[in-house]
Design an enzyme around this catalytic site. Structure first.
Site, PDB file in Angstrom:
ATOM      1  N   LYS A 190     -48.915   8.146 -15.476  1.00 24.87           N
ATOM      2  CA  LYS A 190     -50.375   8.068 -15.486  1.00 24.87           C
ATOM      3  C   LYS A 190     -50.842   6.732 -16.086  1.00 24.87           C
ATOM      4  O   LYS A 190     -50.130   6.128 -16.898  1.00 24.87           O
ATOM      5  CB  LYS A 190     -50.987   9.263 -16.225  1.00 24.87           C
ATOM      6  CG  LYS A 190     -50.839   9.237 -17.706  1.00 24.87           C
ATOM      7  CD  LYS A 190     -51.739  10.274 -18.392  1.00 24.87           C
ATOM      8  CE  LYS A 190     -51.532  10.107 -19.883  1.00 24.87           C
ATOM      9  NZ  LYS A 190     -52.352  10.911 -20.735  1.00 24.87           N
ATOM     10  N   LYS A 241     -54.244   3.880 -21.767  1.00 23.80           N
ATOM     11  CA  LYS A 241     -54.733   2.754 -22.572  1.00 23.80           C
ATOM     12  C   LYS A 241     -53.678   2.266 -23.541  1.00 23.80           C
ATOM     13  O   LYS A 241     -53.769   1.164 -24.064  1.00 23.80           O
ATOM     14  CB  LYS A 241     -56.056   3.082 -23.283  1.00 23.80           C
ATOM     15  CG  LYS A 241     -56.078   4.364 -24.121  1.00 23.80           C
ATOM     16  CD  LYS A 241     -57.423   4.544 -24.856  1.00 23.80           C
ATOM     17  CE  LYS A 241     -58.096   5.889 -24.669  1.00 23.80           C
ATOM     18  NZ  LYS A 241     -57.327   7.078 -25.029  1.00 23.80           N
ATOM     19  N   LYS A 297     -44.726  11.656 -25.217  1.00 24.07           N
ATOM     20  CA  LYS A 297     -45.099  10.670 -26.237  1.00 24.07           C
ATOM     21  C   LYS A 297     -44.008  10.469 -27.272  1.00 24.07           C
ATOM     22  O   LYS A 297     -43.824   9.367 -27.781  1.00 24.07           O
ATOM     23  CB  LYS A 297     -46.405  11.080 -26.928  1.00 24.07           C
ATOM     24  CG  LYS A 297     -47.621  10.902 -26.043  1.00 24.07           C
ATOM     25  CD  LYS A 297     -48.909  10.932 -26.844  1.00 24.07           C
ATOM     26  CE  LYS A 297     -50.105  10.631 -25.957  1.00 24.07           C
ATOM     27  NZ  LYS A 297     -51.375  10.718 -26.666  1.00 24.07           N
TER      28      LYS A 297
HETATM   29  P1  TYM Z   1     -57.323  10.569 -24.125  1.00 26.07           P
HETATM   30  O1  TYM Z   1     -57.941   9.704 -25.141  1.00 26.07           O
HETATM   31  O2  TYM Z   1     -55.898  10.331 -23.736  1.00 26.07           O
HETATM   32  O3  TYM Z   1     -58.171  10.506 -22.777  1.00 26.07           O
HETATM   33  C1  TYM Z   1     -59.563  10.789 -22.754  1.00 26.07           C
HETATM   34  C2  TYM Z   1     -59.906  11.502 -21.463  1.00 26.07           C
HETATM   35  O4  TYM Z   1     -59.498  10.731 -20.331  1.00 26.07           O
HETATM   36  C3  TYM Z   1     -58.672  11.505 -19.482  1.00 26.07           C
HETATM   37  N1  TYM Z   1     -57.643  10.618 -18.925  1.00 26.07           N
HETATM   38  C4  TYM Z   1     -57.403  10.478 -17.607  1.00 26.07           C
HETATM   39  N2  TYM Z   1     -57.975  11.035 -16.531  1.00 26.07           N
HETATM   40  C5  TYM Z   1     -57.497  10.656 -15.328  1.00 26.07           C
HETATM   41  N3  TYM Z   1     -56.481   9.764 -15.164  1.00 26.07           N
HETATM   42  C6  TYM Z   1     -55.888   9.192 -16.226  1.00 26.07           C
HETATM   43  N4  TYM Z   1     -54.901   8.306 -16.068  1.00 26.07           N
HETATM   44  C7  TYM Z   1     -56.351   9.543 -17.529  1.00 26.07           C
HETATM   45  N5  TYM Z   1     -55.981   9.161 -18.785  1.00 26.07           N
HETATM   46  C8  TYM Z   1     -56.785   9.840 -19.610  1.00 26.07           C
HETATM   47  C9  TYM Z   1     -58.047  12.547 -20.381  1.00 26.07           C
HETATM   48  O5  TYM Z   1     -57.615  13.674 -19.639  1.00 26.07           O
HETATM   49  C10 TYM Z   1     -59.173  12.860 -21.328  1.00 26.07           C
HETATM   50  O6  TYM Z   1     -60.037  13.811 -20.757  1.00 26.07           O
HETATM   51  N6  TYM Z   1     -56.302  14.890 -26.390  1.00 26.07           N
HETATM   52  C11 TYM Z   1     -57.326  14.130 -25.714  1.00 26.07           C
HETATM   53  C12 TYM Z   1     -58.565  13.928 -26.579  1.00 26.07           C
HETATM   54  C13 TYM Z   1     -59.129  15.153 -27.206  1.00 26.07           C
HETATM   55  C14 TYM Z   1     -59.884  16.163 -26.559  1.00 26.07           C
HETATM   56  C15 TYM Z   1     -60.233  17.100 -27.605  1.00 26.07           C
HETATM   57  C16 TYM Z   1     -60.279  16.401 -25.249  1.00 26.07           C
HETATM   58  C17 TYM Z   1     -59.070  15.481 -28.517  1.00 26.07           C
HETATM   59  N7  TYM Z   1     -59.732  16.630 -28.783  1.00 26.07           N
HETATM   60  C18 TYM Z   1     -60.971  18.238 -27.321  1.00 26.07           C
HETATM   61  C19 TYM Z   1     -61.026  17.533 -24.976  1.00 26.07           C
HETATM   62  C20 TYM Z   1     -61.366  18.452 -26.016  1.00 26.07           C
HETATM   63  C21 TYM Z   1     -56.785  12.777 -25.370  1.00 26.07           C
HETATM   64  O7  TYM Z   1     -55.833  12.301 -25.893  1.00 26.07           O
HETATM   65  O8  TYM Z   1     -57.533  12.109 -24.469  1.00 26.07           O
END
Ligand code: TYM
Length: 332
Positions: free
Chosen positions: A194, A197, A111
């Site tokens: 990957k 969004k 990032k």
């Molecule tokens: P974020 O917002 O990037 O994504 C949310 C969830 O979607 C999953 N994900 C994917 N899974 C499969 N293929 C993809 N291309 C893909 N893109 C995203 C992510 O693995 C995630 O599960 N840091 C985290 C948010 C967070 C969190 C937490 C998660 C903050 N605090 C505590 C678990 C526990 C994040 O940026 O997710």
């Protein structure tokens, strides 16, 4: 019953990757877990978010999660900034985690990119906040996509070091739940990245609010190689774009790579893509329609989040208060 925690950033419209890698599993886990799901707006501002848009994005994401099947009454759905215990515990964890641990985080490297000096300090300590999100609830199971695996390992390291330093087994071990054939959905234009969004190219992803035409067009234009689909999954080696489309198909058809190839092996991509687009449209369009319906009453969605925040805070408050006591702070 084990407690689940997971989060998603309101940094754009959720994608098919979010849905297949995470949200769909969150919905299924509601049957036999106590679930806490969080729209992580504190995490979102580690990269610039337009303040005129952020509240709306938070509301829209919450509506989308409800439309996917998250039950905010039986379980908890809330926005992170409404429960100050997350930031409070994150500060303690900033003082527990070691720089060496954070330096190994691949997501920060991705990032921050080349302009590392100009990344926010928040982006660097982001995994500490994530550990706080989970541990403020003593949650033990965390359903995430494959890209979050390293962050969960770090959260476990933090919990262990806290317990060791303060001499009490206060924080539990966390088990990541990385489920299904689409735990890592890739970018439609580049199978080595990957699906995200926040990617600059809208053609790289399926958004959960895309129209049926947009979905069909994006899948038709998705990058593939010229060879037909292989009959066995060994034939997907070195073909990331092909593997990605097969993985998405498998997830939506509730099967696996082998199951998809048994039916579609030998076909060219154009026929396969038509069927895949139909599966995606059937999964995504009802979610988009229900999200739109929920957003017709934005006050209702906000009310759901605030009510969830009240119940989340009631769980986190005594846990974080005990962590503060263990650290040695004078009671407030
Ligand atoms: P974020 O917002 O990037 O994504 C949310 C969830 O979607 C999953 N994900 C994917 N899974 C499969 N293929 C993809 N291309 C893909 N893109 C995203 C992510 O693995 C995630 O599960 N840091 C985290 C948010 C967070 C969190 C937490 C998660 C903050 N605090 C505590 C678990 C526990 C994040 O940026 O997710």
């Amino acid at each position: 019953m084990q407690r689940i925690f997971s989060g998603i950033q309101p940094s754009g419209i959720p994608t098919l990757g979010n849905y297949l890698g995470a949200i769909r599993n969150w919905v299924a886990l509601q049957a036999d877990h106590e679930c806490i799901y969080c729209v992580v707006d504190l995490h979102a501002i580690t990269q610039w978010q337009d303040p005129k848009l952020l509240a709306g994005q938070t509301r829209e994401l919450a509506a989308s999660l409800i439309a996917c099947g998250i039950d905010p009454w039986q379980h908890i759905l809330f926005h992170q900034s409404a429960v100050p215990e997350h930031a409070e515990l994150a500060w303690i964890f900033n003082c527990v985690a070691r720089l060496g641990w954070l330096n190994r985080m691949t997501q920060f490297k991705d990032k921050a990119g080349k302009d590392r000096e100009n990344a926010s300090a928040g982006l660097y300590v982001y995994p500490n906040l994530m550990a706080a999100d989970i541990l403020a609830y003593h949650a033990t199971r965390v359903p995430v996509g494959d890209d979050q695996r390293q962050h969960i390992e770090l959260a476990n390291d933090i919990a262990q070091k806290f317990n060791h330093d303060y001499g009490v087994p206060f924080f539990p071990a966390i088990e990541p739940l990385i489920m299904g054939p689409a735990a890592r959905v890739m970018n439609l234009r580049d199978g080595t990245k990957k699906m995200s969004k926040s990617d600059a190219s809208d053609q790289s992803r399926i958004n959960l609010n895309d129209s049926a035409d947009a979905i069909a067009q994006k899948i038709r234009r998705a990058r593939t190689d010229p060879a037909p689909l292989p009959a066995e999954n060994a034939g997907l080696e070195g073909r990331p774009e092909a593997r990605n489309l097969v993985g998405i198909y498998a997830a939506l058809a509730n099967t696996d790579e082998v199951g998809v190839l048994a039916v579609h092996g030998g076909k060219g991509f154009s026929a396969f893509k038509e069927e895949l687009a139909e599966l995606i449209i059937a999964a995504v369009r009802p979610i988009a329609d229900e999200t739109g319906r929920l957003l017709a009453d934005p006050g209702h969605v906000e009310g759901v989040l605030r009510e969830g925040a009240g119940r989340a805070g009631a769980i986190a408050r005594p846990i974080v208060s005990e962590a503060k006591r263990l650290v040695g702070f004078l009671a407030a």
